[in-house]
Design a protein around this motif. Structure first.
Motif, PDB file in Angstrom:
ATOM      1  N   LEU A  93      -1.783  -0.587   3.332  1.00 33.80           N
ATOM      2  CA  LEU A  93      -3.133  -0.198   2.923  1.00 33.80           C
ATOM      3  C   LEU A  93      -3.670  -1.251   1.961  1.00 33.80           C
ATOM      4  O   LEU A  93      -2.923  -1.906   1.247  1.00 33.80           O
ATOM      5  N   ASP A  97      -7.708   1.103  -0.893  1.00 33.32           N
ATOM      6  CA  ASP A  97      -7.196   2.318  -0.259  1.00 33.32           C
ATOM      7  C   ASP A  97      -6.029   2.915  -1.035  1.00 33.32           C
ATOM      8  O   ASP A  97      -5.877   4.136  -1.110  1.00 33.32           O
ATOM      9  N   LEU A 100      -7.589   4.707  -3.741  1.00 29.92           N
ATOM     10  CA  LEU A 100      -8.312   5.845  -3.158  1.00 29.92           C
ATOM     11  C   LEU A 100      -7.369   7.031  -2.923  1.00 29.92           C
ATOM     12  O   LEU A 100      -7.742   8.185  -3.157  1.00 29.92           O
ATOM     13  N   VAL A 101      -6.150   6.747  -2.478  1.00 27.35           N
ATOM     14  CA  VAL A 101      -5.176   7.826  -2.262  1.00 27.35           C
ATOM     15  C   VAL A 101      -4.988   8.605  -3.559  1.00 27.35           C
ATOM     16  O   VAL A 101      -4.981   9.832  -3.571  1.00 27.35           O
ATOM     17  N   GLY A 102      -4.884   7.874  -4.667  1.00 25.65           N
ATOM     18  CA  GLY A 102      -4.747   8.549  -5.953  1.00 25.65           C
ATOM     19  C   GLY A 102      -5.992   9.333  -6.319  1.00 25.65           C
ATOM     20  O   GLY A 102      -5.916  10.466  -6.795  1.00 25.65           O
ATOM     21  N   PHE A 104      -8.147  10.757  -4.472  1.00 28.08           N
ATOM     22  CA  PHE A 104      -8.374  11.957  -3.669  1.00 28.08           C
ATOM     23  C   PHE A 104      -7.762  13.205  -4.304  1.00 28.08           C
ATOM     24  O   PHE A 104      -8.120  14.326  -3.949  1.00 28.08           O
ATOM     25  N   LEU A 105      -6.846  13.015  -5.253  1.00 31.97           N
ATOM     26  CA  LEU A 105      -6.199  14.181  -5.859  1.00 31.97           C
ATOM     27  C   LEU A 105      -7.223  15.084  -6.532  1.00 31.97           C
ATOM     28  O   LEU A 105      -7.160  16.307  -6.419  1.00 31.97           O
ATOM     29  N   LYS A 108     -11.671  15.675  -3.093  1.00 29.43           N
ATOM     30  CA  LYS A 108     -11.379  15.431  -1.683  1.00 29.43           C
ATOM     31  C   LYS A 108     -12.575  14.823  -0.959  1.00 29.43           C
ATOM     32  O   LYS A 108     -12.457  14.411   0.190  1.00 29.43           O
ATOM     33  N   ARG A 110     -14.896  12.024   0.107  1.00 22.02           N
ATOM     34  CA  ARG A 110     -14.630  10.597   0.208  1.00 22.02           C
ATOM     35  C   ARG A 110     -15.535   9.776  -0.698  1.00 22.02           C
ATOM     36  O   ARG A 110     -15.103   8.837  -1.360  1.00 22.02           O
ATOM     37  N   ARG A 149      -3.432   2.941  -9.521  1.00 19.96           N
ATOM     38  CA  ARG A 149      -3.253   4.074  -8.621  1.00 19.96           C
ATOM     39  C   ARG A 149      -2.898   5.339  -9.402  1.00 19.96           C
ATOM     40  O   ARG A 149      -3.420   6.407  -9.131  1.00 19.96           O
ATOM     41  N   THR A 153      -5.430   9.238 -10.421  1.00 23.93           N
ATOM     42  CA  THR A 153      -5.180  10.676 -10.370  1.00 23.93           C
ATOM     43  C   THR A 153      -5.713  11.361 -11.632  1.00 23.93           C
ATOM     44  O   THR A 153      -5.549  12.554 -11.811  1.00 23.93           O
TER      45      THR A 153
END
Lengths: 243, 332
Positions: A93, A97, A100-102, A104-105, A108, A110, A149, A153
């Protein structure tokens, strides 16, 4: 109410006691350092507090809630994020990205998560690398990404496991500035570090581990002058008393 | 979506596929295309779990079989429309995937793969010996007056459009899934489970979600297959080779991409049909040998599959022309 209170934390691997009866209290907004020689149990301590290991004894209380033994995802959701000593980028990724994964916690959606991720890239100075594959980064940038990252969160407590190991002096200096900057935003920091010149000036308080036990705790000056600490680091012979 | 210059190309290909039956008169070619669509659908279904979430299942025929048997048995025993049977089959396979996934996702890597192979084989043996569903003999679906309600048609054109529609639904779903947090969470789990957990992702829950989506599309494909051939038996809807094929298609086309499985199916399926057609019965296993060879070549030279070539080309072009607004990732 204590922010984070760890009481008599014990972790064993078979017969090996990696952490024995460690207690410490952390208040909000502090930077607390953990130092100790190799094998002192620093990483085990981190992994236990962040939920990757189940404690064999003692309690971990975060904002009046016992979190010892809870899985890492729950602990992260409660507001404690960590980085890994050995960097673990989501390799295929991009940098954006990964962050972004972090992000999203907490959201949700986008678009909202993207905004947060961009903000953190800016904050951590990774903006120019946003489209790079995280695998292709230098070690310094990968460590920075670990930080970014985890920050995405939106933790209250951020646990950094040797984010400065292996960096050049200049990179280290940048990392120190970043850590101070993160702390100024109100995030409490729990920092494991090997590099003394780094941890001493940034920490409000330092805990020293040796052989799985806490041997000292105090301000950086107190710790630096503590007999047990000198003994642990330099050996019996260099103990100030014997000079 | 129009931001992406390649959406135009995709729309164009889709338009060509829409009018193709008017141009292709031979039913043989329509038949091949129908099967390509079906296998692209199945490959795409597998890709959600295997490509995005990185959980390699080699027993996915199980969900295909559940879809095929659900609609068939509900029609034969209760006279229900295959469309209702399809949704029941999808629900059933999602439930089965949840029941199996909960324990199976506690084991990792090769052990997980072995567990899925075992489950696929168990299903095969179970259905072969289960007399109510026809056992090894299988079940014929009686011919009814054709129509949409009974999912039976004369000629291939209607099946062609239904297969294309199913595939389109799956592609749109995967597209939006990839853009949403689900796609990111699945990929995070694939890349590093501990990192994913440290970022607050409940990995078992999201693996089960990926498996549920995957199983639902497999089941829909199973119902389509049953209604297309009007005959099912364990040998045709639950075989191990099907589990392998649905995994090879996205590997060939490009794991963890929306359109990779489509490309994979378009390359792989006509290839095997051509080999079989040109060599007759003696070429039966040759297509499998060639699959194997292709997979080996791709695994060594290009693990990102055919899509990997394409995205690299696009990236190359983008950097060459210094496209300033290359905001979108090329990972479609």
């Amino acid at each position: 109410m204590a922010f984070l209170k760890i009481e008599n934390l014990t972790k064993k691997f078979g017969g090996l006691v990696a952490n024995s009866d460690i207690s410490i209290e952390i208040s909000q907004g502090e930077i607390v350092g953990i130092i100790g020689p190799n094998g002192a149990g620093k990483s085990t301590f981190f992994a236990t507090v962040s939920g990757f290991y189940k404690p064999d004894g003692g309690a971990i209380i975060f904002r009046d809630e016992e979190i010892g033994g809870k899985p890492p995802e729950t602990i992260c959701q409660l507001g404690i994020a960590r980085t890994f000593q050995i960097v673990r980028p989501l390799g295929l990724l991009s940098v954006l990205d990964n962050v972004l994964v972090g992000a999203f916690l907490r959201n949700k959606n986008r678009k909202a998560a993207l905004e947060k991720a961009e903000e953190i890239l800016e904050f951590t100075g990774l903006k120019d690398l946003r489209d790079k594959l995280s695998n292709s980064l230098t070690i310094a940038d990968k460590k920075r990404l670990e930080l970014a990252r985890a920050m995405a969160t939106q933790p209250e407590l951020l646990m950094l496991d040797e984010v400065m190991a292996g960096l050049t002096p200049k990179e280290t200096q940048e990392a120190v500035e970043l850590i101070k900057k993160i702390n100024r935003t109100g995030i409490t920091l729990f920092v494991v570090e090997h590099v003394m010149e780094v941890i001493m000036p940034i920490s409000h308080r330092i805990m020293v581990l040796d052989g799985g036990k806490k041997i000292a705790e105090g301000t950086p000056e107190e710790v630096a002058n503590n007999e047990n600490v000198i003994k642990a680091y330099l050996g019996e012979k260099y103990n100030a008393a014997s000079f | 979506m129009l931001k992406n210059p390649y959406s135009l190309l995709i729309a164009l290909i889709f338009a060509v596929l829409l009018i193709l039956p008017a141009l292709v008169a031979q039913t043989f070619y329509l038949h091949i295309l129908i099967l390509v669509f079906l296998y692209a659908l199945l490959g795409g279904a597998w890709n959600i779990l295997g490509g995005y979430a990185g959980q390699v299942s080699l027993g996915h025929a199980l969900y295909f079989g559940i879809g095929a048997y659900s609609s068939t048995m509900l029609m034969l025993e209760a006279g229900l429309s295959p469309w209702i049977g399809m949704f029941v089959g999808m629900l059933l396979s999602v439930s089965v995937s949840a029941i199996l996934g909960y324990p199976c996702f506690r084991i990792k890597g090769h052990y997980f793969v072995i567990a899925t192979i075992a489950l696929g084989e168990i299903a095969f043996v179970l259905f072969t010996n289960w007399q109510w569903v026809g056992g090894a003999v299988g079940k014929h679906i009686p011919l009814l007056p054709p129509g949409l309600a009974v999912f039976q048609f004369t000629g291939k054109i209607a099946y062609y459009y239904i297969a294309l529609f199913f595939l389109a639904v799956q592609l749109v779903f995967t597209w939006f899934m990839q853009k949403s947090y689900l796609g990111y969470y699945f990929q995070a789990i694939r890349e590093d489970e501990d990192t994913a957990r440290s970022l607050g992702i409940n990995i078992t829950r999201y693996k089960m979600a990926a498996m549920a989506f995957s199983a639902a599309f497999m089941a829909a494909g199973g119902t389509f297959y049953a209604q297309y051939l009007l005959y099912i038996d364990p040998e045709s809807v639950l075989p191990n080779v099907l589990s392998t094929q649905v995994c090879l298609i996205p590997i060939l086309g490009g794991l963890g991409t929306v359109f990779g499985p489509v490309i994979g199916a378009f390359v792989m399926f006509p290839l095997s049909e051509f080999i079989r057609a040109s060599l007759g019965g003696s070429g039966n296993a040759l297509d499998l040998i060639i699959y194997g060879l292709l997979i080996m070549i791709f695994a060594i030279a290009k693990p990102t599959g055919i899509m990997g070539f394409i995205t690299e080309l696009i990236r190359h072009r983008a950097t060459a022309s210094k496209a300033a607004g290359s905001e979108e990732r090329a990972g479609f």
